[in-house]
Design a protein around this motif. Sequence first.
Motif, PDB file in Angstrom:
ATOM      1  N   PHE A   6       0.662  -1.124   0.146  1.00  0.00           N
ATOM      2  CA  PHE A   6      -0.078  -0.114  -0.050  1.00  0.00           C
ATOM      3  C   PHE A   6       0.782   1.242  -0.073  1.00  0.00           C
ATOM      4  O   PHE A   6       2.132   1.251   0.569  1.00  0.00           O
ATOM      5  CB  PHE A   6      -0.949   0.040   1.204  1.00  0.00           C
ATOM      6  CG  PHE A   6      -1.984  -1.142   1.312  1.00  0.00           C
ATOM      7  CD1 PHE A   6      -2.969  -1.023   0.477  1.00  0.00           C
ATOM      8  CD2 PHE A   6      -1.651  -2.329   2.051  1.00  0.00           C
ATOM      9  CE1 PHE A   6      -4.054  -2.045   0.373  1.00  0.00           C
ATOM     10  CE2 PHE A   6      -2.487  -3.473   1.891  1.00  0.00           C
ATOM     11  CZ  PHE A   6      -3.655  -3.120   1.100  1.00  0.00           C
ATOM     12  N   LYS A   7       0.303   2.385  -0.623  1.00  0.00           N
ATOM     13  CA  LYS A   7       1.369   3.416  -0.888  1.00  0.00           C
ATOM     14  C   LYS A   7       0.435   4.795  -0.551  1.00  0.00           C
ATOM     15  O   LYS A   7       1.161   5.980  -0.490  1.00  0.00           O
ATOM     16  CB  LYS A   7       1.668   3.414  -2.317  1.00  0.00           C
ATOM     17  CG  LYS A   7       0.609   3.435  -3.231  1.00  0.00           C
ATOM     18  CD  LYS A   7       1.274   3.377  -4.799  1.00  0.00           C
ATOM     19  CE  LYS A   7       0.273   3.054  -5.424  1.00  0.00           C
ATOM     20  NZ  LYS A   7       0.607   2.674  -7.201  1.00  0.00           N
ATOM     21  N   SER A   8      -0.741   4.938  -0.187  1.00  0.00           N
ATOM     22  CA  SER A   8      -1.355   5.920   0.233  1.00  0.00           C
ATOM     23  C   SER A   8      -1.314   6.371   1.625  1.00  0.00           C
ATOM     24  O   SER A   8      -0.427   5.581   2.417  1.00  0.00           O
ATOM     25  CB  SER A   8      -2.819   5.806   0.029  1.00  0.00           C
ATOM     26  OG  SER A   8      -3.358   5.140   1.055  1.00  0.00           O
ATOM     27  N   TYR A  33      -7.162  -7.387  -2.419  1.00  0.00           N
ATOM     28  CA  TYR A  33      -6.685  -6.513  -3.697  1.00  0.00           C
ATOM     29  C   TYR A  33      -7.686  -5.358  -4.045  1.00  0.00           C
ATOM     30  O   TYR A  33      -7.454  -4.280  -4.798  1.00  0.00           O
ATOM     31  CB  TYR A  33      -6.668  -7.441  -4.677  1.00  0.00           C
ATOM     32  CG  TYR A  33      -5.415  -8.436  -4.921  1.00  0.00           C
ATOM     33  CD1 TYR A  33      -4.298  -7.813  -5.504  1.00  0.00           C
ATOM     34  CD2 TYR A  33      -5.186  -9.618  -4.225  1.00  0.00           C
ATOM     35  CE1 TYR A  33      -3.073  -8.441  -5.369  1.00  0.00           C
ATOM     36  CE2 TYR A  33      -3.950 -10.445  -4.180  1.00  0.00           C
ATOM     37  CZ  TYR A  33      -2.888  -9.742  -4.891  1.00  0.00           C
ATOM     38  OH  TYR A  33      -1.850 -10.394  -4.587  1.00  0.00           O
ATOM     39  N   TYR A  36      -6.442  -2.521  -2.141  1.00  0.00           N
ATOM     40  CA  TYR A  36      -5.225  -2.057  -2.849  1.00  0.00           C
ATOM     41  C   TYR A  36      -5.671  -1.196  -4.070  1.00  0.00           C
ATOM     42  O   TYR A  36      -5.023  -0.008  -4.262  1.00  0.00           O
ATOM     43  CB  TYR A  36      -4.550  -3.139  -3.362  1.00  0.00           C
ATOM     44  CG  TYR A  36      -3.233  -2.680  -4.269  1.00  0.00           C
ATOM     45  CD1 TYR A  36      -2.097  -2.089  -3.633  1.00  0.00           C
ATOM     46  CD2 TYR A  36      -3.175  -2.863  -5.547  1.00  0.00           C
ATOM     47  CE1 TYR A  36      -1.093  -1.650  -4.338  1.00  0.00           C
ATOM     48  CE2 TYR A  36      -1.868  -2.368  -6.161  1.00  0.00           C
ATOM     49  CZ  TYR A  36      -1.110  -2.071  -5.675  1.00  0.00           C
ATOM     50  OH  TYR A  36      -0.063  -1.465  -6.590  1.00  0.00           O
ATOM     51  N   TYR A  37      -6.941  -1.555  -4.710  1.00  0.00           N
ATOM     52  CA  TYR A  37      -7.202  -0.613  -5.666  1.00  0.00           C
ATOM     53  C   TYR A  37      -7.669   0.760  -5.253  1.00  0.00           C
ATOM     54  O   TYR A  37      -7.560   1.847  -5.739  1.00  0.00           O
ATOM     55  CB  TYR A  37      -8.618  -1.506  -6.525  1.00  0.00           C
ATOM     56  CG  TYR A  37      -8.851  -0.859  -7.785  1.00  0.00           C
ATOM     57  CD1 TYR A  37      -7.980  -1.379  -8.982  1.00  0.00           C
ATOM     58  CD2 TYR A  37     -10.136   0.022  -7.949  1.00  0.00           C
ATOM     59  CE1 TYR A  37      -8.406  -0.824 -10.235  1.00  0.00           C
ATOM     60  CE2 TYR A  37     -10.140   0.457  -9.401  1.00  0.00           C
ATOM     61  CZ  TYR A  37      -9.268   0.041 -10.343  1.00  0.00           C
ATOM     62  OH  TYR A  37      -9.646   0.331 -11.692  1.00  0.00           O
ATOM     63  N   ASP A  39      -6.462   2.231  -2.336  1.00  0.00           N
ATOM     64  CA  ASP A  39      -5.442   2.641  -1.900  1.00  0.00           C
ATOM     65  C   ASP A  39      -4.734   3.399  -2.981  1.00  0.00           C
ATOM     66  O   ASP A  39      -4.155   4.438  -3.082  1.00  0.00           O
ATOM     67  CB  ASP A  39      -4.449   1.676  -1.134  1.00  0.00           C
ATOM     68  CG  ASP A  39      -3.086   2.240  -0.832  1.00  0.00           C
ATOM     69  OD1 ASP A  39      -3.141   2.771  -0.007  1.00  0.00           O
ATOM     70  OD2 ASP A  39      -2.256   2.022  -1.825  1.00  0.00           O
ATOM     71  N   SER A  40      -4.862   2.699  -4.284  1.00  0.00           N
ATOM     72  CA  SER A  40      -3.968   3.312  -5.289  1.00  0.00           C
ATOM     73  C   SER A  40      -4.818   4.635  -5.891  1.00  0.00           C
ATOM     74  O   SER A  40      -4.086   5.502  -6.111  1.00  0.00           O
ATOM     75  CB  SER A  40      -4.196   2.189  -6.560  1.00  0.00           C
ATOM     76  OG  SER A  40      -3.100   1.117  -6.101  1.00  0.00           O
ATOM     77  N   ALA A  43      -3.658   7.249  -3.752  1.00  0.00           N
ATOM     78  CA  ALA A  43      -2.214   7.677  -3.807  1.00  0.00           C
ATOM     79  C   ALA A  43      -2.355   8.506  -5.392  1.00  0.00           C
ATOM     80  O   ALA A  43      -1.678   9.647  -5.407  1.00  0.00           O
ATOM     81  CB  ALA A  43      -1.607   6.620  -3.895  1.00  0.00           C
ATOM     82  N   ASP A  44      -3.062   8.179  -6.224  1.00  0.00           N
ATOM     83  CA  ASP A  44      -3.016   8.632  -7.653  1.00  0.00           C
ATOM     84  C   ASP A  44      -3.611  10.109  -7.384  1.00  0.00           C
ATOM     85  O   ASP A  44      -3.202  11.086  -8.071  1.00  0.00           O
ATOM     86  CB  ASP A  44      -3.697   8.080  -8.416  1.00  0.00           C
ATOM     87  CG  ASP A  44      -3.004   6.500  -8.988  1.00  0.00           C
ATOM     88  OD1 ASP A  44      -1.810   6.741  -8.631  1.00  0.00           O
ATOM     89  OD2 ASP A  44      -3.691   5.858  -9.468  1.00  0.00           O
TER      90      ASP A  44
END
Length: 230
Positions: A6-8, A33, A36-37, A39-40, A43-44
């Motif tokens: 995860f990156k957010s 998953y 994760y979507y 989270d992406s 982040a985006d």
Amino acid sequence: MNIVKFKSCFAADFREFIEMKQRQGYSYTAETYRLYYFDSFLADVKYFNQVLTGSVFDDYRLFLKGHSLRTKLDYFSAAKRFSEYITVFQPESYVPVILQKTPKPKKAYIYCSGEIKKILHGMQSCSKNPEISLRYYTMTGVLAFTGIRIKECLNLKLKHWNSSEKILYIKQGKFAKDRLIPVADSVAEKINSYIKVKYNSKTNGETPLFSSKYNKKLGRSSYAYRLNSQ
């Protein structure tokens, strides 16, 4: 399983939420998953607010627009469950409401006599196995000439057929009521012929009247498949 990174700004919260669910006994593979979507997406769009807002969920709905209804529901539901978890620590966080369209009830289709004759004719050769064809041919005759429902027909047992009186006993039918259905001579003959081919005198009365090769109860889909093939 690949480790999801995860990156957010909610990365640590996502991991803690998933670990909590896994400790509760859930594998949470697919849900991971889906999260994760989400989270992406966060982040985006460079979302750095530690509180989830209604506007971010509105944007996420639009982000999912190109997916199928089932996929959108699955992904958005995962995000909603995460938001409920976040409110434990951040009570001011927003929890979205998922509204699903209520499917319109299907209208009953009434077959005309010509269509019934055509279906009966088709059922006589719906399978290379004569016994299977006889089963569905007899079922169709019972359904067409008694007016009972497919569920009632599939629930019939051998003991529910009174060959001498030519009466079918419907147990717990519509409105959970029992009733007796008189059967025309022509239909009674077909039922008796089918039973003679399918069963013997020692067959248990609890056996489904219309059963599979191994005398198991048929499902609605088995009849629907034969009907739709006509």
